[in-house]
Design a protein around this motif. Structure first.
Motif, short mmCIF file in Angstrom:
data_model
loop_
_atom_site.label_atom_id
_atom_site.label_comp_id
_atom_site.label_asym_id
_atom_site.label_seq_id
_atom_site.Cartn_x
_atom_site.Cartn_y
_atom_site.Cartn_z
N MET A 412 17.06 8.49 -21.88
CA MET A 412 16.31 7.06 -21.92
C MET A 412 17.11 5.62 -21.25
O MET A 412 16.40 4.87 -20.81
CB MET A 412 16.00 6.40 -22.23
N LYS A 413 18.03 5.99 -20.46
CA LYS A 413 18.88 4.81 -20.29
C LYS A 413 18.61 4.90 -18.33
O LYS A 413 18.02 5.66 -18.08
CB LYS A 413 20.51 5.61 -19.77
N ASP A 414 17.86 3.18 -18.40
CA ASP A 414 17.58 2.54 -16.59
C ASP A 414 15.94 3.37 -16.62
O ASP A 414 16.17 3.70 -15.16
CB ASP A 414 18.72 2.66 -16.37
N THR A 415 15.39 4.34 -17.36
CA THR A 415 13.99 3.91 -16.73
C THR A 415 13.59 3.53 -16.85
O THR A 415 12.05 3.84 -16.64
CB THR A 415 13.89 5.72 -18.24
N LEU A 416 13.02 2.80 -17.92
CA LEU A 416 12.24 1.87 -17.92
C LEU A 416 11.73 0.41 -17.80
O LEU A 416 13.44 -0.27 -17.63
CB LEU A 416 11.59 1.29 -19.30
N ASP A 417 10.99 0.35 -16.82
CA ASP A 417 11.21 -1.40 -16.06
C ASP A 417 10.68 -2.28 -17.21
O ASP A 417 11.79 -3.73 -17.59
CB ASP A 417 10.05 -0.70 -15.09
N LEU A 418 9.82 -2.38 -17.85
CA LEU A 418 9.21 -2.93 -18.81
C LEU A 418 8.67 -2.67 -20.82
O LEU A 418 8.47 -0.71 -20.27
CB LEU A 418 7.98 -3.71 -18.33
N ILE A 419 9.44 -3.45 -20.98
CA ILE A 419 8.14 -2.79 -22.90
C ILE A 419 7.02 -3.84 -23.32
O ILE A 419 8.03 -4.61 -23.56
CB ILE A 419 9.49 -2.05 -23.58
N PHE A 420 6.11 -3.31 -22.96
CA PHE A 420 4.96 -4.58 -23.78
C PHE A 420 5.07 -4.00 -25.78
O PHE A 420 5.24 -3.24 -25.87
CB PHE A 420 3.71 -3.78 -22.93
N ALA A 421 4.67 -4.45 -26.03
CA ALA A 421 4.10 -5.10 -27.42
C ALA A 421 3.62 -6.35 -28.01
O ALA A 421 3.37 -7.07 -26.78
CB ALA A 421 5.58 -4.45 -28.24
N ARG A 422 2.30 -5.93 -29.41
CA ARG A 422 2.06 -7.22 -29.81
C ARG A 422 1.99 -7.16 -31.27
O ARG A 422 2.36 -6.47 -32.05
CB ARG A 422 0.65 -7.32 -28.90
N VAL A 423 1.48 -8.42 -31.41
CA VAL A 423 1.61 -8.72 -32.95
C VAL A 423 0.13 -7.96 -33.61
O VAL A 423 -1.13 -8.63 -32.73
CB VAL A 423 1.30 -10.15 -33.40
N PRO A 424 -0.09 -7.06 -34.52
CA PRO A 424 -0.91 -6.25 -34.29
C PRO A 424 -2.21 -6.91 -35.19
O PRO A 424 -1.78 -7.79 -35.59
CB PRO A 424 -0.54 -5.58 -35.55
N THR A 425 -3.58 -6.87 -35.36
CA THR A 425 -4.00 -7.60 -35.51
C THR A 425 -4.91 -6.45 -36.05
O THR A 425 -4.69 -5.49 -36.63
CB THR A 425 -5.38 -7.50 -34.03
N PRO A 426 -5.64 -7.24 -37.29
CA PRO A 426 -5.96 -6.35 -38.36
C PRO A 426 -7.14 -5.78 -38.13
O PRO A 426 -8.18 -5.99 -37.04
CB PRO A 426 -6.97 -7.86 -39.24
#
Ligand SMILES: [Zn+2]
Length: 583
Positions: A412-426
């Protein structure tokens, strides 16, 4: 009692042999009618209607630059003549071309065509990719499988409208309410006719395609994709001959995309394909409209789902080559039990805490609330969202670290540009837009972009909102990975989630995202086309504008009264009778 589908399919097959075009609408109607308890779609094909007509050429995998290269090369004479001389600013003698239209995200086939033919953003229409996981149903959907091998959903998409069943918004055909016909495109709900080549051969083509991503490709096999496009035209013309010209006709060419994924020099070879294969097919359809005497009442539209970016076809760049490696291994190292990469895991394989869906340059990671299933063998309660601190954050961190340091997963080294996440919604609440995980915390995309300008990721904030914020926004996962991609990166630094191919897409780069959207009409002022298209496409021109554009085109000109319906005697008072005059 469950109805056995075999007999209905057999009846459909027999029915199809009796007409020149295989008309699946009849089959799905039959199927629907026999499914007690389902909502029935009453479907009476509409009578032949007067103009105006809209003829939509839907080119799969054709970026703006590749189409324009073909049109200006002199080797695509039909499309060049259809547009006429360029007059600058996207205006042509007989056409207007939006110069800055973008795809949705991911810039991937199934999600993009559903967005195009509903006009609804992905988080609202419920179809987020070539494959996805619906956590409330604990079910994986793979109409175009990328991370799994089974073709069942592909077959079900073509023969039973599988994806349309999970679609949450109305299609163009339902919204416009005019006689419509669709050739090959999987979005056909509400159309009067759907024409395909033999569905069995279509599924075989896709199976071959997926099986051969890593193998050597003979010219003969690549020819199959050409034939898919070529064979579809006689079917749709036969349907028109039998049932009359529909007000909306979709002519979809999927072969271009399949061919480009496998082409050794993808972008120039795609341009050559457009010149050699696609342009003559466009000519055949236009000649038919000419012979019906209605070409001058027809708006011709060209639209595409996404472009293509060349990549290296090897296991190092294909992050989905061995599905047990790469992201699944990272998630496992973070203490989660990953879901097996199959369409339907066995009874004893239901204890997974993380699931994955691949879209080329993008991957979705779905996480369970692990407190509902701490021990192996326990099935998680997927109806509940994951917990942010205990479930989402550890996985986001593990992926971030693997990308930065190669630990714990070197691949996985240097393969990703951005990682997105969020606070889950009910559960049951509309999801929030994805944010960017910067290694420590979540940063709103707009804020991140102020600190780290990324002109190479076009309209990232708005397009991520379309994908992730809405009633079905959780279908794009709890964490979203975007690989390094784009023509501004050297090819050795581009990565993708699938088996190895020569070309992929799915990213927010201009090459994947910049699409053609052209409206042409013979002997018609192009300034008028521009005014109409610009109005519907504002403020952010994208493929979501196709539905409003087509509806505005149909409404721009009240249909002419057919000759047979004209009154024999002129009305006593002209003022008392509103005239239906073309504008
Ligand atoms: Zn596509």
């Amino acid at each position: 009692m469950r109805h056995h589908p075999g007999s209905i399919l057999l009846r459909c097959a027999l029915l199809s042999m009796s007409v020149a075009a295989l008309t699946l609408v009849s089959c799905s109607t039959l199927k629907l009618l026999t499914h007690g308890g389902e909502r029935q779609i009453k479907h009476e094909p509409r009578l032949p209607a007067p103009g105006p007509y809209v003829l939509i050429f839907a080119f799969d995998g054709v970026g703006y630059d590749q189409l324009m290269a073909a049109i200006s090369s002199g080797k695509a004479p039909t499309m060049a003549a259809m547009l006429g001389k360029p007059e600058g600013g996207g205006l042509y003698e007989h056409a207007y071309s939006l110069q800055n239209a973008v795809s949705i995200l991911p810039s991937t086939t199934i999600a993009a065509w559903y967005a195009i033919f509903t006009g609804a953003p992905t988080a609202w229409n419920g179809v987020p990719g070539n494959e996805w996981f619906v956590r409330e149903e604990m079910k994986f959907y793979a109409p175009v499988p990328v991370s799994v091998a089974e073709m069942d959903d592909n077959r079900a998409m073509i023969t039973e409208g599988l994806v349309s069943k999970s679609l949450k918004t109305m299609t163009l055909f339902q919204q416009a309410g005019v006689k419509s016909s669709v050739s090959l495109n999987p979005v056909y709900r509400g159309a009067d006719y759907f024409t395909v080549i033999d569905p069995v051969s279509m599924v075989t083509l896709y199976t071959e395609f997926l099986a051969r991503g890593g193998g050597e490709n003979s010219t003969e096999k690549i020819d199959m994709y050409e034939n898919l496009d070529k064979d579809s035209v006689p079917k749709l013309l036969a349907s028109i001959n039998e049932h009359g010209v529909p007000n909306i006709q979709v002519v979809y060419f999927p072969g271009i995309d399949l061919y480009t994924h496998l082409a050794a020099d993808p972008l120039p070879m795609e341009v050559a394909y457009l010149e050699r294969v696609t342009d003559p097919l466009v000519a055949q359809v236009l000649a038919a409209y000419q012979s019906y005497g209605i070409l001058d009442q027809t708006f011709v539209v060209i639209v595409a789902d996404h472009g293509h970016t060349p990549v290296l076809r090897d296991p190092q760049h294909a992050l989905g080559d061995d599905t047990n490696e790469a992201p699944a291994e990272v998630v496992k190292a973070a203490g989660f039990r990953p879901r097996k990469f199959v369409l339907n895991p066995g009874k004893d394989e239901q204890d997974y805490q993380a699931a994955f869906a691949y879209q080329g340059a993008i991957a979705y990671v779905y996480l369970a609330d692990r407190s509902t299933c701490p021990q192996a063998g326990m099935t998680c309660d997927w109806k509940r969202p994951p917990r942010y601190r205990q479930d989402v954050l550890p996985v986001a961190r593990a992926l971030y670290n693997s990308n930065r340091t190669g630990k714990p997963v070197a691949k996985m080294k240097d393969t990703l540009d951005l990682i997105f996440a969020r606070v889950p919604t009910p559960a049951g609440k509309p999801t929030k837009e994805y944010q960017i995980f910067d290694g420590h915390r979540l940063v709103p995309i707009w804020e991140y972009l102020i600190l780290h300008p990324r002109p190479d990721l076009i309209d990232l904030d708005k397009r991520m909102e379309w994908l992730s914020a809405g009633p079905y926004g959780n279908r794009s996962g709890d964490i979203l990975l975007l690989t390094r991609s784009g023509l501004n990166n050297p090819i050795k630094n581009r990565y993708y989630f699938s088996g190895p191919y020569h070309s992929w897409h799915g990213s927010a780069s201009p090459q994947d995202s910049h699409i053609p959207l052209i409206v042409a009409r013979k002997d018609y002022p192009s300034a008028k086309l521009k005014a109409l298209v610009d109005k519907e496409a504002a403020p952010l021109p994208s493929q979501l504008a196709l539905v409003p554009i087509v509806r505005a085109l149909l409404a721009s000109e009240p249909p002419q009264v057919p000759a047979a319906a004209l009154p024999v005697q002129p009305p006593a008072s002209a003022a008392a009778t509103p005239a239906a005059k073309p504008q």
